[in-house]
Design an enzyme around this catalytic site. Sequence first.
Site, PDB file in Angstrom:
ATOM      1  N   ASN A   1      -6.268 -35.311  14.546  1.00 59.47           N
ATOM      2  CA  ASN A   1      -7.190 -36.269  13.945  1.00 59.47           C
ATOM      3  C   ASN A   1      -8.408 -35.582  13.346  1.00 59.47           C
ATOM      4  O   ASN A   1      -8.842 -35.917  12.236  1.00 59.47           O
ATOM      5  CB  ASN A   1      -7.624 -37.285  15.010  1.00 59.47           C
ATOM      6  CG  ASN A   1      -8.524 -38.376  14.450  1.00 59.47           C
ATOM      7  OD1 ASN A   1      -8.401 -38.782  13.308  1.00 59.47           O
ATOM      8  ND2 ASN A   1      -9.446 -38.852  15.268  1.00 59.47           N
TER       9      ASN A   1
ATOM     10  N   HIS B   1      -7.719 -43.269  12.432  1.00 57.71           N
ATOM     11  CA  HIS B   1      -7.640 -44.128  11.242  1.00 57.71           C
ATOM     12  C   HIS B   1      -6.421 -43.770  10.396  1.00 57.71           C
ATOM     13  O   HIS B   1      -6.107 -42.593  10.213  1.00 57.71           O
ATOM     14  CB  HIS B   1      -8.878 -43.945  10.367  1.00 57.71           C
ATOM     15  CG  HIS B   1     -10.089 -44.659  10.845  1.00 57.71           C
ATOM     16  ND1 HIS B   1     -10.853 -44.209  11.898  1.00 57.71           N
ATOM     17  CD2 HIS B   1     -10.690 -45.796  10.403  1.00 57.71           C
ATOM     18  CE1 HIS B   1     -11.871 -45.031  12.090  1.00 57.71           C
ATOM     19  NE2 HIS B   1     -11.793 -46.008  11.190  1.00 57.71           N
TER      20      HIS B   1
END
Length: 296
Positions: A179, A148
Site C-alpha cells: 500500500n 484505497h
Amino acid sequence: MARRKAKKKDSKGLLYFILLVCAAFIGYGPLSNAWKSGLIHLDRLPQSIKSAVQTSEPETQTNLSTTQGLEIPAPLKGINETILKRKGYTVSYNRTLNLPNWVAWELNRDKLIERESRTDKFLPDPDLPESEAVTTDDYKGSGWDRGHMCPAADNRWHWRAMQESFYMTNICPQHHNLNRGDWKELEDRCRVWAEQEGRIYIVCGPILYNQKHRTIGKEHKVTVPEAFFKVILCADSRPPRAIGFIYKNTSGNHPLDSYINSVDQVERITGIDFFPALPDDVEKQVEAKCDWKQWN
C-alpha cells in the site's frame, strides 16, 4: 544584401506551400504516419502543415475520448455486483465478499488540481444497509492496511469526491508494504500519465484466486485478496494504448515494469471484460499489447 534575404525567405515560403499542396493531394498519409511513429515532430513543421496533420486522424480515433463511460467494464456474470456511482469513480461492489469487484474512473488534468486536503476519515457506505456496511472497526487489529482502490490523491479536485474516496466500498485489505510502496508508485505514475496525456481511464480491484480466502472483521467478514490488478487506457494517444499490472498482496520492492501484463492477460485472470465501449477493432488491438516503452 537585404534583397538576397528577402529572396531566401520567399523561396522558403514557396517550399512550404508546395509541401502543403502535396500533402493535400496525398491525404497527409505519409506525414501522419511519420508523426505517429515519432520520425518527425510537429513543432518543427509550419503551422499550416501542423494543423493539417493533426486534423487528418480518422474520426473513430479523435472521438474515442468523447465516448461516455469508456472506463466502465462489462456487467459481471455469476458474480454478486452492486453498481455505486460516485463523484470521482464508479464501484462494482460485492456484498458477499464485502469487497469491490472493480473501481473505475477517468483521471484528467482538471482532476489533478488540488483544491481539497486529504480527510483520512474512513466511512461506512451510506448506500448500503447499516447491517451490511463495512466499517473501519472491521480492520482494527487485523494487520492489514485500509487500501484505497481509487486513491484519495486522485480526488482532491472536489470536497465530495474526496469524502467519497474514503467510503469503505472503495477499500480493500492491503499489505502495508504494498500500500505504501509499489502500489503507491503506480498511483503516482498514473497522475504523471494523466498530466502528460490530458486524460486516462483506470480500472483496478482485488484478485481472488481459486482457494480458501482469509477474512478479517468481527461484525462483517471482509475477504482478504491474494492480489490486485490495475489496467490503464490512454484513448487520446496516437494510436490508442493500454497496459495492465498485477501485484501480489505481499511485501515487495520491485521496479514498475516487473508487474506489467497486457489487458488481455488481466482479463483472463480476473474474468472481467475491460473497456467494452471501445470499437471492437481498437479494443482488440490495445488489449493485446503491453509495450512499456510507450509509457516509460
